[in-house]
Design an enzyme around this catalytic site. Structure first.
Site, PDB file in Angstrom:
ATOM      1  CE1 TYR A   1      -4.609  -3.025   2.490  1.00 21.15           C
ATOM      2  CE2 TYR A   1      -4.538  -3.782   0.228  1.00 21.15           C
ATOM      3  CZ  TYR A   1      -4.692  -2.764   1.142  1.00 21.15           C
ATOM      4  OH  TYR A   1      -4.930  -1.478   0.714  1.00 21.15           O
TER       5      TYR A   1
ATOM      6  CE  LYS B   1      -7.861  -1.987   2.605  1.00 22.98           C
ATOM      7  NZ  LYS B   1      -8.330  -0.795   3.318  1.00 22.98           N
TER       8      LYS B   1
ATOM      9  NE  ARG C   1       2.359  -1.214   0.965  1.00 21.94           N
ATOM     10  CZ  ARG C   1       1.565  -0.243   1.430  1.00 21.94           C
ATOM     11  NH1 ARG C   1       1.469  -0.059   2.732  1.00 21.94           N
ATOM     12  NH2 ARG C   1       0.884   0.533   0.623  1.00 21.94           N
TER      13      ARG C   1
END
Ligand code: NAD
Length: 259
Positions: free
Chosen positions: A161, A165, A202
C-alpha cells in the site's frame, strides 16, 4: 484587488472513480452540491444506484460502471464523454502486511489498482482536458488518491500500500511538471484514517476487532477517525479554481498524524 474565487464547481464536469462508497461517494455528493456535473463511476451497480437515490441534484449526476483495471473500458468512456474539467482518481485497495506477506499477485493487484489505473485514466482523459483548457483558457484539475500511510509517513503492515501511494505522489508531481504551462494542475491527496466501508472491513477482519478499532483511533492524534465529510471539502477545493495556484503537491488531511 483581485476578487476571491469560492470553491465552487459550477459549469465543470468531474469524473470520479470508485464513487460508489467511502471517500469517492462523499466527494461525488460534495462536487454535486458545489454545482458540478458529476460522472460517478464504480464497479458496484447497487452502490451507484443508492448514490443516485441520495443525490441532491440527480439531473447533474450520471453514474456509470467503470472498472479502472480495464483499459478498453476506460478508453471507451473517454471517447463517449465530453472533455472533463476535473478528474478524481480515487480507486485503491489496501493490502495488509509486510514485504514477507506480499506475494507477487498481491503486489501486482496493488500496483494495478492504485497506480496503473491512473496511467489508464490520464492517457484516456488528459488530451481532452488539455485541449479544453487551451481552448477556453480555463483550468483543468486532476486529483489522485494517495494516503498518509507510507507516502508521507511509514506504517506497519502497509508495504504494498505504502509503495503504491508513494508512487501516486511521484506520478502526480510528474504530471504537474509536464503540464503546468498548459493550464492543467495535478495534486495528490493524503488522508489519515477515514471511517469507510473498507476500513470497517479491515477492522472486522482483525483477530480482535475491538482492539483493532482502538488501534486505528489511537494513531489519530485528534482521538477520532476522519469522516468522509472531513475529506470531501478538500476534494472540492482542489478540483475548483479556488486552488488555481496549487499544483504538484501531496496534500495531507490527516488530523495531525504527520505534525
Ligand atoms: P472503500 O475502500 O470503502 O471503497 C472503494 C470503492 O472502490 C468501492 O466502491 C469499490 O467498489 C471500488 N472499486 C474497487 N475496485 C475497483 C475497480 N477495479 N474499479 C473501480 N472501482 C473499484 O473506499 P475508501 O476507504 O474511501 O478508499 C478510497 C480511496 O481512498 C482508496 O484509494 C484508498 O486507498 C484511499 N484512502 C483511504 C483511507 C481510509 O482510511 N479509508 C485513507 C487514505 C486513503
Amino acid at each position: 484587488m483581485t476578487p476571491s474565487i469560492p470553491a465552487n464547481l459550477e459549469g465543470k464536469t468531474i469524473l470520479i472513480t470508485a464513487a460508489g462508497q467511502g471517500i469517492g461517494r462523499a466527494s461525488a455528493l460534495a462536487c454535486l452540491a458545489a454545482g458540478a456535473d458529476v460522472i460517478a463511476s464504480d464497479i458496484q451497480a447497487d452502490a451507484l444506484a443508492s448514490l443516485m437515490a441520495e443525490a441532491s441534484h440527480p439531473a447533474r449526476l450520471r453514474t456509470t460502471i467503470l472498472d479502472v483495471l480495464d483499459t478498453s473500458a476506460v478508453q471507451a468512456l473517454a471517447a463517449e464523454l465530453a472533455p472533463l474539467h476535473g478528474l478524481f482518481n480515487c480507486a485503491g485497495v489496501v493490502h495488509h502486511g509486510s514485504v514477507l506477506d506480499c506475494d507477487e499477485a498481491a503486489w501486482d493487484l496493488s500496483m494495478d489498482l492504485n497506480v496503473k489505473s491512473m496511467l489508464r485514466t490520464l492517457r484516456a482523459f488528459l488530451p481532452g482536458m488539455l485541449a479544453q483548457a487551451q481552448r477556453t483558457g480555463g483550468g483543468a484539475a486532476v486529483l489522485n488518491m494517495a494516503s498518509m500511510a507510507s507516502s508521507v509517513k511509514g506504517f506497519p503492515n502497509r508495504f504494498a500500500y505504502g509503495t503504491t501511494k508513494a508512487a501516486v505522489i511521484g506520478l502526480s508531481k510528474a504530471v504537474a511538471a509536464d503540464y503546468v504551462k498548459q493550464g492543467l494542475r495535478c495534486n495528490a491527496l493524503c488522508p489519515g484514517t477515514v471511517d469507510t466501508p473498507s476500513l470497517r472491513g479491515r477492522i472486522a477482519a482483525a483477530a480482535d476487532p475491538e482492539q483493532a478499532e482502538k488501534d486505528f483511533i489511537a494513531r489519530q492524534p485528534m482521538g477520532r477517525l476522519a469522516t468522509v465529510e472531513d475529506i470531501a471539502p478538500l476534494v472540492v477545493f482542489l478540483l475548483s479554481d479556488a486552488s488555481r495556484f496549487i499544483t504538484g503537491q501531496a496534500i495531507s488531511v490527516d488530523g495531525g498524524v504527520t505534525i
